[in-house]
Design a protein around this motif. Sequence first.
Motif, PDB file in Angstrom:
ATOM      1  N   LEU A 121       0.840  -1.207   0.000  1.00  0.00           N
ATOM      2  CA  LEU A 121       0.000   0.000   0.000  1.00  0.00           C
ATOM      3  C   LEU A 121       0.877   1.259   0.000  1.00  0.00           C
ATOM      4  N   ARG A 122       1.947   1.244   0.791  1.00  0.00           N
ATOM      5  CA  ARG A 122       2.862   2.382   0.824  1.00  0.00           C
ATOM      6  C   ARG A 122       3.551   2.580  -0.524  1.00  0.00           C
ATOM      7  N   THR A 123       3.921   1.479  -1.158  1.00  0.00           N
ATOM      8  CA  THR A 123       4.587   1.576  -2.463  1.00  0.00           C
ATOM      9  C   THR A 123       3.667   2.185  -3.507  1.00  0.00           C
ATOM     10  N   VAL A 124       2.406   1.713  -3.539  1.00  0.00           N
ATOM     11  CA  VAL A 124       1.450   2.276  -4.487  1.00  0.00           C
ATOM     12  C   VAL A 124       1.210   3.751  -4.185  1.00  0.00           C
ATOM     13  N   GLU A 125       1.090   4.082  -2.920  1.00  0.00           N
ATOM     14  CA  GLU A 125       0.841   5.483  -2.548  1.00  0.00           C
ATOM     15  C   GLU A 125       1.987   6.380  -2.987  1.00  0.00           C
ATOM     16  N   ASP A 126       3.229   5.904  -2.806  1.00  0.00           N
ATOM     17  CA  ASP A 126       4.374   6.708  -3.243  1.00  0.00           C
ATOM     18  C   ASP A 126       4.327   6.964  -4.746  1.00  0.00           C
ATOM     19  N   ARG A 127       3.987   5.944  -5.524  1.00  0.00           N
ATOM     20  CA  ARG A 127       3.896   6.123  -6.977  1.00  0.00           C
ATOM     21  C   ARG A 127       2.719   7.029  -7.346  1.00  0.00           C
ATOM     22  N   TRP A 128       1.649   6.902  -6.604  1.00  0.00           N
ATOM     23  CA  TRP A 128       0.462   7.755  -6.834  1.00  0.00           C
ATOM     24  C   TRP A 128       0.810   9.225  -6.623  1.00  0.00           C
ATOM     25  N   ILE A 129       1.602   9.492  -5.590  1.00  0.00           N
ATOM     26  CA  ILE A 129       2.038  10.866  -5.331  1.00  0.00           C
ATOM     27  C   ILE A 129       2.967  11.339  -6.444  1.00  0.00           C
ATOM     28  N   ASP A 130       3.928  10.502  -6.817  1.00  0.00           N
ATOM     29  CA  ASP A 130       4.887  10.875  -7.862  1.00  0.00           C
ATOM     30  C   ASP A 130       4.194  11.184  -9.183  1.00  0.00           C
ATOM     31  N   ARG A 131       3.071  10.512  -9.449  1.00  0.00           N
ATOM     32  CA  ARG A 131       2.363  10.714 -10.719  1.00  0.00           C
ATOM     33  C   ARG A 131       1.221  11.728 -10.596  1.00  0.00           C
ATOM     34  N   ARG A 132       1.302  12.542  -9.561  1.00  0.00           N
ATOM     35  CA  ARG A 132       0.414  13.694  -9.375  1.00  0.00           C
ATOM     36  C   ARG A 132      -1.032  13.295  -9.099  1.00  0.00           C
ATOM     37  N   PHE A 133      -1.223  12.299  -8.241  1.00  0.00           N
ATOM     38  CA  PHE A 133      -2.536  11.984  -7.680  1.00  0.00           C
ATOM     39  C   PHE A 133      -3.584  11.611  -8.741  1.00  0.00           C
ATOM     40  N   PRO A 134      -3.348  10.566  -9.508  1.00  0.00           N
ATOM     41  CA  PRO A 134      -4.343  10.172 -10.523  1.00  0.00           C
ATOM     42  C   PRO A 134      -5.609   9.601  -9.880  1.00  0.00           C
ATOM     43  N   GLY A 135      -6.648   9.403 -10.700  1.00  0.00           N
ATOM     44  CA  GLY A 135      -7.928   8.917 -10.217  1.00  0.00           C
ATOM     45  C   GLY A 135      -7.930   7.426  -9.930  1.00  0.00           C
ATOM     46  N   THR A 190      -5.058   4.533 -10.452  1.00  0.00           N
ATOM     47  CA  THR A 190      -4.489   3.984  -9.219  1.00  0.00           C
ATOM     48  C   THR A 190      -4.558   2.454  -9.232  1.00  0.00           C
ATOM     49  N   ALA A 191      -5.643   1.903  -9.756  1.00  0.00           N
ATOM     50  CA  ALA A 191      -5.756   0.446  -9.882  1.00  0.00           C
ATOM     51  C   ALA A 191      -4.676  -0.088 -10.813  1.00  0.00           C
ATOM     52  N   ALA A 192      -4.373   0.662 -11.868  1.00  0.00           N
ATOM     53  CA  ALA A 192      -3.299   0.248 -12.776  1.00  0.00           C
ATOM     54  C   ALA A 192      -1.943   0.294 -12.077  1.00  0.00           C
ATOM     55  N   LEU A 193      -1.749   1.288 -11.213  1.00  0.00           N
ATOM     56  CA  LEU A 193      -0.519   1.362 -10.423  1.00  0.00           C
ATOM     57  C   LEU A 193      -0.383   0.131  -9.535  1.00  0.00           C
ATOM     58  N   LEU A 194      -1.497  -0.277  -8.945  1.00  0.00           N
ATOM     59  CA  LEU A 194      -1.477  -1.480  -8.107  1.00  0.00           C
ATOM     60  C   LEU A 194      -1.048  -2.688  -8.928  1.00  0.00           C
ATOM     61  N   ASP A 195      -1.555  -2.797 -10.138  1.00  0.00           N
ATOM     62  CA  ASP A 195      -1.152  -3.915 -11.003  1.00  0.00           C
ATOM     63  C   ASP A 195       0.358  -3.893 -11.243  1.00  0.00           C
ATOM     64  N   GLU A 196       0.901  -2.706 -11.510  1.00  0.00           N
ATOM     65  CA  GLU A 196       2.340  -2.571 -11.732  1.00  0.00           C
ATOM     66  C   GLU A 196       3.128  -3.035 -10.514  1.00  0.00           C
ATOM     67  N   VAL A 197       2.708  -2.576  -9.351  1.00  0.00           N
ATOM     68  CA  VAL A 197       3.435  -2.888  -8.128  1.00  0.00           C
ATOM     69  C   VAL A 197       3.367  -4.382  -7.811  1.00  0.00           C
ATOM     70  N   LEU A 198       2.182  -4.971  -7.990  1.00  0.00           N
ATOM     71  CA  LEU A 198       2.030  -6.410  -7.706  1.00  0.00           C
ATOM     72  C   LEU A 198       2.880  -7.230  -8.681  1.00  0.00           C
ATOM     73  N   ALA A 199       2.896  -6.830  -9.954  1.00  0.00           N
ATOM     74  CA  ALA A 199       3.678  -7.570 -10.941  1.00  0.00           C
ATOM     75  C   ALA A 199       5.160  -7.485 -10.609  1.00  0.00           C
ATOM     76  N   ALA A 200       5.644  -6.281 -10.227  1.00  0.00           N
ATOM     77  CA  ALA A 200       7.045  -6.124  -9.867  1.00  0.00           C
ATOM     78  C   ALA A 200       7.382  -6.913  -8.607  1.00  0.00           C
ATOM     79  N   ASP A 201       6.443  -6.958  -7.687  1.00  0.00           N
ATOM     80  CA  ASP A 201       6.674  -7.676  -6.428  1.00  0.00           C
ATOM     81  C   ASP A 201       6.779  -9.182  -6.673  1.00  0.00           C
ATOM     82  N   ARG A 202       5.968  -9.701  -7.586  1.00  0.00           N
ATOM     83  CA  ARG A 202       6.012 -11.147  -7.876  1.00  0.00           C
ATOM     84  C   ARG A 202       7.324 -11.509  -8.570  1.00  0.00           C
ATOM     85  N   ARG A 203       7.826 -10.584  -9.445  1.00  0.00           N
ATOM     86  CA  ARG A 203       9.076 -10.866 -10.144  1.00  0.00           C
ATOM     87  C   ARG A 203      10.264 -10.869  -9.188  1.00  0.00           C
ATOM     88  N   SER A 204      10.123 -10.078  -8.146  1.00  0.00           N
ATOM     89  CA  SER A 204      11.240 -10.026  -7.203  1.00  0.00           C
ATOM     90  C   SER A 204      11.229 -11.193  -6.236  1.00  0.00           C
TER      91      SER A 204
END
Length: 395
Positions: A363-377, A381-395
């Motif tokens: 949740l913190r990781t998604v929030e940080d990206r949400w802030i960096d991308r200027r608070f999208p809707g 934000t759901a797409a950001l979550l997909d990005e973060v989950l995909a990166a987390d699984r690869r790691s």
Amino acid sequence: MLTRLPAAPWTARSDLAMLVDALGPDNLRWVGGAVRDTLLEQPVKDVDAATPLLPDDVLARLATAGIRAVPTGIAHGTVTAVLPDGPVEITTLRRDVATDGRHATIAFASEWRDDAARRDFTINALYADPRTLEISDWFDGLADLAQRRVRFIGDPVQRIREDHLRILRYYRFQARFGAELDEAAEAACAELAPTLKGLSRERVAMELLNLLALPDPAATLARMDAAGVLPIALPERSAEGIALLHQLIGWEQAHAMVPDPLRRLAALLPADPRPAEQAAARLRLSTAQRKRLALAAGRQASDRDDPRALAYRLGRAEALDRLALTGGDPSPLAGWDVPAFPLKGGAIIARGITAGPDVARLLRTVEDRWIDRRFPGPDATAALLDEVLAADRRS
């Protein structure tokens, strides 16, 4: 030189005329700030009155006239008349019997001059007749007002020994009204600066914040520092504090910001939360004030980079503090409401993540990206979550 109070909106108040009728015109004089500020053509906030009548007599006469009265400071002779256009404090004439620098033992007096003699500065000892508006001035307060000079009544050293807070009051009044310095007053304040240590912290805080709320108190604070007064009133001050206060006042003026005394207090303190917390505790500021002061003290140059991200993480007022103290641009916050993060932990759990620390981390990781991308809707934000989950699984 004026010897009569000019007509002003407050002098024509019908409820004040009722008050004069209730007590009798010979038993009441307007005094203090209302008289002083009217002579200076400045707005009048409060109207105060003095009377030779004893408090019980004042209460009885107001009751007979149907005027509600509150014994707000009856031990010191003060009764507040609650009037339609604003309350008026009515205080029986007094003289000091004994003082110890913090408290005074008073006795009621019958002479107007005795009451004037116990006041601090000549410009505060001007009395106006409610009917004729003629001014009574026993200590050349009118001349001092004309010269914009703040002068103690009598010997400054003696007056400060009676009430140590008069040191800070002197500087506040000098910053507000003064143009010509009174050397005797300046010398007395410097000599007796150590007596400030005996005052309650709340009284010191009140005077400091009132001084800092004035349009431009920087030059006065610099004199207080040089005289050894500020180091006692605010021992946590930084060596660069006065210079930063100058810069802050310029920033406020450039951005049409209302002076903020707490923000200005932060300017006088080091850019370190620890001394700020110490100062706030010593001055017994409120919990909210302490938190804000500590956050302001955590300022750094990078605060200027993204004002909206700063406002989201700290709060709007706190972000403005940081921007003001670092010379940042506040315009990105104008008309902008701090958004709420449109993602909850439940959305992450619904994606198959077990409830626990991993959910909070993601949740913190998604929030940080949400802030960096200027608070999208929400969709972005759901797409950001997909990005973060995909990166987390690869790691």
